[in-house]
Design a protein around this motif. Structure first.
Motif, PDB file in Angstrom:
ATOM      1  N   GLY A 199       0.808  -1.204   0.000  1.00 14.20           N
ATOM      2  CA  GLY A 199       0.000   0.000   0.000  1.00 14.20           C
ATOM      3  C   GLY A 199       0.849   1.266   0.000  1.00 14.20           C
ATOM      4  N   PHE A 200       2.171   1.128   0.055  1.00 16.01           N
ATOM      5  CA  PHE A 200       3.087   2.280   0.057  1.00 16.01           C
ATOM      6  C   PHE A 200       3.688   2.547  -1.307  1.00 16.01           C
ATOM      7  N   GLY A 201       3.370   1.722  -2.276  1.00 13.72           N
ATOM      8  CA  GLY A 201       3.882   1.932  -3.622  1.00 13.72           C
ATOM      9  C   GLY A 201       4.755   0.788  -4.083  1.00 13.72           C
ATOM     10  N   PRO A 202       5.102   0.786  -5.374  1.00 12.83           N
ATOM     11  CA  PRO A 202       5.822  -0.350  -5.958  1.00 12.83           C
ATOM     12  C   PRO A 202       7.233  -0.550  -5.392  1.00 12.83           C
ATOM     13  N   PHE A 203       7.951   0.519  -5.046  1.00  9.26           N
ATOM     14  CA  PHE A 203       9.299   0.350  -4.492  1.00  9.26           C
ATOM     15  C   PHE A 203       9.249  -0.461  -3.201  1.00  9.26           C
ATOM     16  N   TYR A 204       8.323  -0.113  -2.321  1.00 11.91           N
ATOM     17  CA  TYR A 204       8.207  -0.815  -1.047  1.00 11.91           C
ATOM     18  C   TYR A 204       7.623  -2.211  -1.221  1.00 11.91           C
ATOM     19  N   ASP A 205       6.806  -2.390  -2.243  1.00 13.83           N
ATOM     20  CA  ASP A 205       6.333  -3.736  -2.555  1.00 13.83           C
ATOM     21  C   ASP A 205       7.516  -4.640  -2.900  1.00 13.83           C
ATOM     22  N   GLY A 206       8.435  -4.134  -3.716  1.00  9.73           N
ATOM     23  CA  GLY A 206       9.627  -4.896  -4.056  1.00  9.73           C
ATOM     24  C   GLY A 206      10.545  -5.093  -2.868  1.00  9.73           C
ATOM     25  N   LEU A 207      10.648  -4.080  -2.022  1.00 10.60           N
ATOM     26  CA  LEU A 207      11.501  -4.142  -0.842  1.00 10.60           C
ATOM     27  C   LEU A 207      11.032  -5.227   0.123  1.00 10.60           C
ATOM     28  N   THR A 208       9.723  -5.319   0.331  1.00  6.98           N
ATOM     29  CA  THR A 208       9.195  -6.304   1.274  1.00  6.98           C
ATOM     30  C   THR A 208       9.002  -7.684   0.649  1.00  6.98           C
ATOM     31  N   HIS A 209       8.941  -7.736  -0.676  1.00  8.70           N
ATOM     32  CA  HIS A 209       8.695  -9.014  -1.348  1.00  8.70           C
ATOM     33  C   HIS A 209       9.689 -10.088  -0.923  1.00  8.70           C
ATOM     34  N   LEU A 210      10.952  -9.738  -0.871  1.00  7.75           N
ATOM     35  CA  LEU A 210      11.992 -10.714  -0.524  1.00  7.75           C
ATOM     36  C   LEU A 210      11.762 -11.312   0.860  1.00  7.75           C
ATOM     37  N   PHE A 211      11.305 -10.498   1.793  1.00  5.09           N
ATOM     38  CA  PHE A 211      11.189 -10.942   3.180  1.00  5.09           C
ATOM     39  C   PHE A 211       9.926 -11.746   3.458  1.00  5.09           C
ATOM     40  N   VAL A 212       8.978 -11.760   2.546  1.00  6.02           N
ATOM     41  CA  VAL A 212       7.756 -12.533   2.749  1.00  6.02           C
ATOM     42  C   VAL A 212       7.645 -13.703   1.767  1.00  6.02           C
ATOM     43  N   THR A 213       8.707 -13.960   1.021  1.00  9.17           N
ATOM     44  CA  THR A 213       8.715 -15.058   0.055  1.00  9.17           C
ATOM     45  C   THR A 213       9.844 -16.024   0.440  1.00  9.17           C
ATOM     46  N   PRO A 214       9.536 -17.068   1.210  1.00  8.53           N
ATOM     47  CA  PRO A 214      10.582 -17.961   1.704  1.00  8.53           C
ATOM     48  C   PRO A 214      11.430 -18.609   0.607  1.00  8.53           C
ATOM     49  N   GLU A 215      10.801 -18.924  -0.545  1.00  3.37           N
ATOM     50  CA  GLU A 215      11.577 -19.568  -1.610  1.00  3.37           C
ATOM     51  C   GLU A 215      12.623 -18.627  -2.204  1.00  3.37           C
ATOM     52  N   ASP A 216      12.473 -17.324  -2.017  1.00  3.83           N
ATOM     53  CA  ASP A 216      13.498 -16.361  -2.427  1.00  3.83           C
ATOM     54  C   ASP A 216      14.436 -16.040  -1.267  1.00  3.83           C
ATOM     55  N   LEU A 217      13.881 -15.897  -0.079  1.00  7.69           N
ATOM     56  CA  LEU A 217      14.661 -15.472   1.080  1.00  7.69           C
ATOM     57  C   LEU A 217      15.677 -16.518   1.528  1.00  7.69           C
ATOM     58  N   LEU A 218      15.282 -17.775   1.632  1.00 10.41           N
ATOM     59  CA  LEU A 218      16.166 -18.804   2.191  1.00 10.41           C
ATOM     60  C   LEU A 218      17.473 -18.983   1.414  1.00 10.41           C
ATOM     61  N   PRO A 219      17.456 -19.118   0.080  1.00 11.41           N
ATOM     62  CA  PRO A 219      18.748 -19.253  -0.606  1.00 11.41           C
ATOM     63  C   PRO A 219      19.605 -17.992  -0.529  1.00 11.41           C
ATOM     64  N   VAL A 220      18.972 -16.824  -0.461  1.00  7.82           N
ATOM     65  CA  VAL A 220      19.746 -15.587  -0.330  1.00  7.82           C
ATOM     66  C   VAL A 220      20.430 -15.539   1.035  1.00  7.82           C
ATOM     67  N   VAL A 221      19.700 -15.908   2.077  1.00 14.23           N
ATOM     68  CA  VAL A 221      20.296 -15.954   3.421  1.00 14.23           C
ATOM     69  C   VAL A 221      21.447 -16.956   3.444  1.00 14.23           C
ATOM     70  N   ALA A 222      21.230 -18.130   2.858  1.00 17.66           N
ATOM     71  CA  ALA A 222      22.289 -19.140   2.840  1.00 17.66           C
ATOM     72  C   ALA A 222      23.520 -18.648   2.084  1.00 17.66           C
ATOM     73  N   LEU A 223      23.327 -18.000   0.953  1.00 20.77           N
ATOM     74  CA  LEU A 223      24.464 -17.489   0.181  1.00 20.77           C
ATOM     75  C   LEU A 223      25.201 -16.397   0.950  1.00 20.77           C
ATOM     76  N   ALA A 224      24.462 -15.526   1.647  1.00 20.69           N
ATOM     77  CA  ALA A 224      25.104 -14.485   2.458  1.00 20.69           C
ATOM     78  C   ALA A 224      25.896 -15.108   3.603  1.00 20.69           C
TER      79      ALA A 224
END
Length: 196
Positions: free
Chosen positions: A26-51
């Motif tokens: 509801g804050f706009g597309p930039f924030y939608d993209g910003l929060t997307h990573l943190f609410v999508t486990p299939e994207d978040l988990l491999p990124v955390v593992a790589l970091a």
């Protein structure tokens, strides 16, 4: 009773349309993209593992992944937006999660080019999947940039913290987190196989 059913029917009819892979803050597309990573486990988990993997390997690895992963993700997202075809089947996402988590858990020395290659592969695969999903939305560019910023910040924080770890028990805790990520990937793979 009929009044309640009528009210329930009106609520269902008035509900906004759902988007399967997107976050709407509801804050706009930039924030939608910003929060997307943190609410999508299939994207978040491999990124955390790589970091975590980059942090275990040292500052040079962490800096390389910090810049390569968001850039590859943006390239993959651009390809996914314009190809109109999902280049990443869900099984590949699960296998990448398992591999990244397992590499953290075993904590074996790796060459810089192997970790950077993994960052490029992860960025291209997951970025293309995100781009494919975003191709149907407005303000795509801001959403992709928001996701890139989220990736940069997440990798900077995690890899930087793990690089500073000196105690043996803390290094073991990072490896245990990697094993949990690998186990989560196995659960995701089992769910995908059972559903398909």
């Amino acid at each position: 009773m009929k009044r309640w059913l009528g009210l329930l029917l009106a609520i269902f009819c008035a509900a906004p349309s759902a988007h399967a892979h997107l976050m709407n803050t509801g804050f706009g597309p930039f924030y939608d993209g910003l929060t997307h990573l943190f609410v999508t486990p299939e994207d978040l988990l491999p990124v955390v593992a790589l970091a975590l993997l980059a942090g275990l390997r040292g500052p040079q690895f962490g800096r390389a992944v910090l810049f390569v992963l968001p850039a590859a993700w943006l390239v993959g997202a651009t390809a996914g937006i314009f190809s109109h075809v999902s280049l990443t089947p869900p099984v590949v996402s699960a296998v990448v999660t398992i591999a990244c988590g397992a590499l953290v858990a075993v904590d074996r020395p790796l060459c810089l080019w192997m970790v950077v290659g993994g960052a490029v592969l992860l960025g291209l695969l997951h970025g293309s999947l995100n781009g494919f999903e975003l191709g149907r939305q407005n303000s795509i560019g801001l959403t992709v940039v928001g996701t890139g910023v989220a990736l940069f910040v997440l990798v900077a924080l995690l890899a930087g913290q793990v690089t500073a770890v000196r105690a043996a028990w803390a290094r073991i805790a990072v490896r245990v987190a990697g094993s949990w990520i690998a186990a989560s990937g196995l659960l995701l793979l089992g769910w995908i196989v059972r559903r398909g």
